[in-house]
Design an enzyme around this catalytic site. Structure first.
Site, mmCIF file in Angstrom:
data_model
loop_
_atom_site.group_PDB
_atom_site.id
_atom_site.type_symbol
_atom_site.label_atom_id
_atom_site.label_comp_id
_atom_site.label_asym_id
_atom_site.label_seq_id
_atom_site.Cartn_x
_atom_site.Cartn_y
_atom_site.Cartn_z
ATOM 1 N N LYS A 53 5.030 0.488 21.394
ATOM 2 C CA LYS A 53 4.407 1.499 22.247
ATOM 3 C C LYS A 53 4.911 1.364 23.687
ATOM 4 C CE LYS A 53 0.358 1.750 19.305
ATOM 5 N NZ LYS A 53 -0.950 1.206 18.942
ATOM 6 N N GLN A 97 -5.687 -2.270 21.235
ATOM 7 C CA GLN A 97 -5.019 -2.419 19.939
ATOM 8 C C GLN A 97 -5.993 -3.003 18.915
ATOM 9 O OE1 GLN A 97 -1.773 -1.401 19.203
ATOM 10 N NE2 GLN A 97 -2.424 -1.843 17.107
ATOM 11 N N ASP A 120 -6.121 7.317 22.386
ATOM 12 C CA ASP A 120 -6.084 7.066 20.935
ATOM 13 C C ASP A 120 -6.927 8.105 20.183
ATOM 14 O OD1 ASP A 120 -4.617 5.251 19.540
ATOM 15 O OD2 ASP A 120 -5.952 3.542 19.873
#
Ligand code: NAP
Length: 284
Positions: A53, A97, A120
């Site tokens: 990412k 994460q 997200d």
């Protein structure tokens, strides 16, 4: 007839070229799009996802910072960190994460993120807005799947979509997004009976189970579009999907490969959401 491959890798590349221009325009307007990722512990898979990412962000001109916290970090300390990022005007997107260590309540952490920075798309506010069709950050994997279908002009309205898997991050939201696009959606899961009878009715079959080659050509209607979300490691260490590509491609009209399918699109939509968050910050 063999299926046409929907290359997530190629589409991601095209979209990222566009995003470079968007990031540049933001920079010229005095805003540097910025994504902060929090990585807890030392899980090698998480570490590799985070570095992917970060690399992709940098390539298109998004500033990216990783905050690493030890496996033993307390839930309170992690929540404090999120509160700080919520109020930091330099930060447009926050991503924690997953998975988190067992002593931390994942849902509590997701809900601590300011929905305006929820790139997200996992916050209940983002999910609720998606459900009712309001503009919001869409969860990246489902967003990527819909983008792939649209890139090939695969009809969605009125089509029967069968989703295998009902996780909060893939199965449920991808079905909802396609319902918003006027598909008729059926969800299947581990308690579903006569799975094959259902999948054989699918015009679009989305497989998000997490089991190597769970679906083969026998489960697929002639001419269906097949989206393979699964990421599995074979005994030999090779990356493979939930769909047996070789038998499926003989029946389907479109198919996504693994690797090079949904995976690169997921990261791309995260970048897209971060750019969107940076744009919205100007409007505020
Ligand atoms: P998950 O939370 O483990 O969900 C798996 C789903 O599969 C569950 O809903 C489960 O049903 C269902 N399932 C299990 N066995 C089944 C069976 N025999 N018949 C029908 N359904 C069955 O997984 P996830 O997070 O959604 O991820 C799914 C896969 O996608 C994994 O391989 C993951 O690594 C991959 N993934 C890829 C990306 C990407 O960017 N490429 C992103 C996210 C995930 P129940 O609900 O009844 O248990």
């Amino acid at each position: 007839m063999t299926a046409e491959i929907i290359s997530g890798k190629e589409l991601a590349q095209e979209l990222r070229e566009n995003m470079k221009h968007e990031a540049k325009a933001l920079n010229q307007a005095g805003v540097s799009p910025h994504l902060t990722v929090i990585l807890v512990g030392n899980n090698p898979a998480s570490r590799s996802y985070v570095s992917g990412k970060q690399k992709a962000s940098k390539e298109i001109g998004i500033e990216s910072e990783v905050i690493e916290l030890p496996e033993t970090v307390s839930e309170d300390a992690l929540l404090d960190q999120i509160v700080k990022l919520n109020t930091n005007q330099r930060v447009h997107g926050i991503l924690v994460q997953l998975p988190l260590p067992d002593h931390i309540d994942e849902q509590k952490v997701i809900e601590a993120i300011d929905p305006a920075k929820d790139v997200d798309g996992f916050h209940p506010i983002s999910i609720g807005k998606m459900m009712i069709g309001e503009d919001t950050f869409l969860p990246c994997t489902p967003y990527g799947i819909v983008t792939m279908l649209k890139s090939k002009q695969i009809p969605i309205a009125g089509q029967h979509v069968v989703v295998i898997g009902r996780s909060n991050i893939v199965g449920k939201p991808v079905g909802q997004l396609l319902l918003n696009e006027h598909a008729t959606v059926t969800y299947c899961h581990s308690k579903t009976k006569n799975l094959k009878d259902i999948t054989k009715q699918a015009d679009i079959l989305i497989v998000a189970v997490g089991r190597e080659h769970f679906i083969n050509g026998d489960y697929i209607k002639q001419g269906a579009a097949v989206i393979d979300v699964g990421v599995n490691r074979t005994a030999a260490g090779k990356l493979t999907g939930d769909v047996d590509f070789d038998s499926a491609k003989e029946i389907a009209s479109y198919i996504t490969p693994v690797p090079g399918g949904v995976g690169p699109m997921t990261i791309t939509m995260l970048l897209q959401n971060t750019i969107q968050a940076a744009k919205e910050s100007i409007k505020q």
